[in-house]
Each structure stands twice: as C-alpha cells, then as structure tokens.
Design a protein around this motif. Sequence first.
Motif, PDB file in Angstrom:
ATOM      1  N   LEU A 492     100.936 100.310 158.649  1.00  0.00           N
ATOM      2  CA  LEU A 492      99.523  99.742 158.011  1.00  0.00           C
ATOM      3  C   LEU A 492      99.155  98.093 158.236  1.00  0.00           C
ATOM      4  CD1 LEU A 492      97.209 100.877 157.187  1.00  0.00           C
ATOM      5  CD2 LEU A 492      98.203 100.592 154.766  1.00  0.00           C
ATOM      6  N   GLN A 512      93.794 102.771 160.821  1.00  0.00           N
ATOM      7  CA  GLN A 512      93.794 102.197 159.491  1.00  0.00           C
ATOM      8  C   GLN A 512      93.508 103.468 158.463  1.00  0.00           C
ATOM      9  OE1 GLN A 512      90.344 100.210 158.162  1.00  0.00           O
ATOM     10  NE2 GLN A 512      91.461  98.833 156.859  1.00  0.00           N
ATOM     11  N   THR A 516      96.638 105.030 156.314  1.00  0.00           N
ATOM     12  CA  THR A 516      96.458 104.989 154.967  1.00  0.00           C
ATOM     13  C   THR A 516      96.800 106.189 154.195  1.00  0.00           C
ATOM     14  OG1 THR A 516      94.858 102.974 155.205  1.00  0.00           O
ATOM     15  CG2 THR A 516      95.008 104.278 153.001  1.00  0.00           C
ATOM     16  N   ARG A 528      95.617 105.344 146.545  1.00  0.00           N
ATOM     17  CA  ARG A 528      95.414 105.141 148.040  1.00  0.00           C
ATOM     18  C   ARG A 528      94.735 106.319 148.739  1.00  0.00           C
ATOM     19  NH1 ARG A 528      98.394 101.314 150.835  1.00  0.00           N
ATOM     20  NH2 ARG A 528      99.857 100.982 149.161  1.00  0.00           N
ATOM     21  N   ALA A 532      92.012 106.015 151.451  1.00  0.00           N
ATOM     22  CA  ALA A 532      91.683 106.438 152.667  1.00  0.00           C
ATOM     23  C   ALA A 532      90.429 107.334 152.943  1.00  0.00           C
ATOM     24  CB  ALA A 532      92.804 107.483 152.965  1.00  0.00           C
TER      25      ALA A 532
END
Length: 630
Positions: A492, A512, A516, A528, A532
């Motif tokens: 990442l 990305q 994620t 997180r 995402a």
Amino acid sequence: MQNDVRMLRFDTSNPPRVFAVALIVGSAIAIDPAGWGSFVTLRWAVVSTAALGLAAVVLWRCEIQLHRPTAFGWLVFLVWAALASIGGLDPVYTWIGTPDRHLGFVALALFALMYFAGQTLRGREAAIVLMRAAVMALLFIGVYTIFEIGGRPLIDVDTGGRPGGPYGTAAYLGAACSLLVPVSIGAAIDGLDGKRWRYAALLASGVGTVAALAAQTRAGWVGLIAAAIVATPAVAPWLKRQWKLVAAAGLALIVVAAVSPIGARALAAFDFADGTARGRIDEWQVGAAVAVNHPFLGVGLEGYRIAFAEGVDADYEMRYTRITQPDRVHNGALDVGVTTGLPGMALYLAMAVFLVRRTVGAVRTKQPWLVGIAAGVTGYLAQQWFLFPITEVDPIFWLFAGALVAASPANRPLHLTRARWLAIPLTILALVAAVFGVRDVAADREARNALRTTFFPQVALRHADNAIDLRPDSIRYYVIAAEVAEDQRDALDRIQEALAWSPEDPLLLELQATETLQLARLEQSEERLRIATGLLERLVERDPVHARYRFELGGAYAILGEDAAAIEQLRLAADLAPRSFAPLERLVQVFVGVGLEREARGAIAELAERGLDAASLDVLRGLLNQPDDA
C-alpha cells in the motif's frame, strides 16, 4: 563502383547522417532481452537520444530548410498541445509520457524536430542514406519475425498468437512495415548506387512483406494497400511489362490467405455485428464521446486513460469488460482530438492532407527513391487511421516526411535559416535523455529481477525498490513493488507513492482501494475497512458501469454487514459482467447469509445457465443444505 567496394557500409563522415542512421536502425534493433520491458525501455532510450542528437547536430552544422506554412502549423500545434497539457488530467505524464507509451509533449516536440531535420537532409544523396538505414532496419525486423514464426524468437513472450517482431506487438510491427516496406521497394528499384544495396533492399522487401502479412494487422494491410495505390502511376509501365509476375504474386497471396489465418482475419474486418470491425467502431464511439465532453483543449496528452470512463456505457462494459485499461483511441486523428481538442485534431488533419498532396507530386517525378518515400509516408498515414501515433515509429515517419517535403516539387521554396543557438540546449537534452535512458534500462532489469525472485519476497522487494530509486517517475516500478511485497502495508505504501506522480491513474486508484481492503481484512480493522469502502465508492462514482468496481464494493459492504447495499452492488456487477461467475457466486453467499434461500436458488440457476461447472454448483447448493435436485 565505390559503393560496391564499401559493400553495406555507411558514410560516417557526416554527423547528421550518422545520427539519422542510428535513429532509424536503432528504432528497430534496440531490444533488451535482459529487461522486463524488453521491447520498450531500451528502444525509447535510443530513439529519444538519437533524435535529440540528430536535431542538435543539424542545427549546429547545417543551414536549416523550412517549409514555412507547415513550420507555422507545427508551432501552433505545439503551443496548443502545451496549453492542453497545462490543463491536462495527468499533471506529470502529459509532459513526459507514461512509461509504456511515452507520448507526452516531449514526444510531440521530437516529432516536429524530426520533420525539420528531414527537410534539411535533402536531396537524393541524403535520402539514399536514410533509405539504406531503412533497408537495414527492415531486414532485422523481417528476419526477427521469421524466426518468431518458426518458434525461435529472440525474446519469448506472449504476443496473443500473432508475431510482434522486435516490437513485441503485432500492431506496431504492422505499422513499421507499412512505412518501411514501400521505402525498401523504392530502394530496390533505385539501386541506391550499388548492386549489394539493391539485393539487400530486395531481401528486406521480401522478409518485410512476410512480416506484415504474418502480423495480421488490418491497419498495416490498409497502409500497404494505400502505398501500392499511390505508387501505381509511377510503376504502371513496369507492371504492364511484368504482368505475369504480378498475376503470379496475386495468385500466391490468394492461396496464402486461403490456407492461413490471414484470410479469416481479413474477413473479420467486415463483420460489423460481432467482429473486430464492430470493436473498432465501439472504440471510436467511446473516444468521440470523450472528445465531445472536452472539445476545446481535450483531456491533455496521456489523459485518455483517465477520461475513458466518461465514454463507456453498460453495453460496452458487457461486451468488452475492462480486463485492460485503454489508454489511446485506435484512430490517429481522434486520438489527437481527444488529447488536444478539436483544434488540435484540425491541425493534424491539415498536416495529413498536406503530406498526401506532396506524395502526389513526388510520384509524378517517377524517381524510384522519391516514389518509395512517398509511398511509405502514405502507407503510414493510412494505417494510422486504424491505430494511433506511436513513439517507436513516428519519429522515423516524420524524418521521411520531412525528406519528402524537401525533395518533392512545390510552388513554395523552402526557407533557409540558421539557429545554432538551439543546438546547445538540444545537446544538453540529448545528454539528459541518454542518462535517463541508461537509468531506465537499469531499472527495467531490476524490475525483471524482482519478478523472477518472488519466492524470496524481501529480495524481490529490494530489486523493485532499486528500480524505483533509479526511475522514481515511473509508476510501473511502484506497481511491481506492490505486487512482490509480502507485507500488505509495504504494498500500500508503494501505491501511495505512485499516486503522487499520477493522482488520477485508474489502475493506481483501483490498487489503492483493493490493497486497503485486503489490509483491512488482515487486520480485521473496521476503520480501515470503511476507508477502503469510501475509496471504492469514489471509484464507482467516477465509473458507474465498471463491473469490477461494483463487485469489490459489494464485497466490502458484505463484510461491513450492509447486506442490502452488498446485494445491490453484486447484482449490478453480475449484470455488467454476463460472462463472469464471481459476482453471482458472492451474491449466493450473501443471500444464504441473510436467509434469502429463494433468491440464492435463483442466482444458482443463473450460474448454471452461464455455464458454471457442476462441481462449483454443488458447492453453492451445499450452502443451502439442500440435496442436488438438478
């Protein structure tokens, strides 16, 4: 004759001609078997350095020949392209070009420089040097392709079932042949002041024609046909005398087309329902839609891959999917129009019309060398209507185009001028290009080492990071680093660094979001996971008919427990990807999880209709704890 004694040597006493030979021959032979981008990296290093070096020595040593109207046209076009780049969607690559295509503002400036250099390398003597270089380049291209057809390529890569020659792609091979084969035929008829050169040109024409046919690129074939039509008036007397030979060649071509994939490939061009002709039309429609959205300055050079989603509808997604991310329109004029706006497209078309008119005047002279150059220029222009400008061949094309303008009859004489002062900055730029080219070749080899040592993740990541250190401006090395990284956080981090160079690149944004999401699953972090999910929501907002984005977002919603939203996204993904099983399989799992057994059975039935294998269907039915009643 003196040239016979010299055999196939070149005169090295004239620096401009030496650089011209290096450019033409180097554009064909510059491949790096030890690199990851074996057909791209070294070639661009050679082409950019040789082109800038040629421009520098021409300015230093020669009185510049300028065709004023087209010089003004090029100036206006470059100014307009610079304005388009200032407002372009990609703030960096609009100037230097992406690592794969290299078609930024710098490349356009190189094309212009080669056009003017070609005008300065005027007359038959200079043209012979260019044509000899073209013969040598085509010899290498043809021989390489024949070995590839025979199962003995120098670099063994997957080219999709069609030979790509030393370019690694059939489309580029066809484009190169559409330019070099007519030039080589003209060289064979002219003789280039030496029997050995005539024989070499005949051999090059033969193997080059084989390569062009084997490549099975309709764009290249169209180019060769256009070149033949243009040259016919000049060679008509010879054709009449050799009608038996011509008839035999035509019969041989028909036989080859009948017993090889060439015939089927040609016929597919007329299949407007499901064939590649339909595919080209659909691509043009997408490109036209993007151009309509950005009619004035376009999306900026190298911006099409970012704006592509603006022209895509559900029908296109269902038919073609987004397995690869298109970054260009398969039409030269439309490609220029999308990136520089309709004014840029108008200037491109005006230049094309001017060159075609010059080819007509050149053919009327019936000088074989000049007719060969005119036919090559026409062939390349014609094939570009079904392809796009490419940095591997366009500099050579513009060099020959300049030579054509200087040699063909015209009402307006060329304007003579000197601009020695420009030689100094161009020399500096040539040195910069050489340094960056060497570093890129080294980085490319490090990238290959990274991909070859994936069983040792730390070693692989070190190689990938070395590549990044050598060329921090190349996002592909960051992607490789993310691919080989064992720790999801490292992956990442590399993607985040790449986004600093190209903030709107669709591939990077998708990586990305997915990286994620994977990290959120590993960490079991709801925070997180929501990050995402937000990234995926923004992707869907930018590209609402992208099936893979919908699928990933549906999976994220399912993990968050937002079942209704997950079902909606997965259903949309399944509709947008009718040949994919994954969205429906995930949908069955969600239905089962929330107790919607009827809906789960319906999804399983749909998977059966789509052709999912029996074993996988049994697994899904097992989730319902029901016997197999199929």
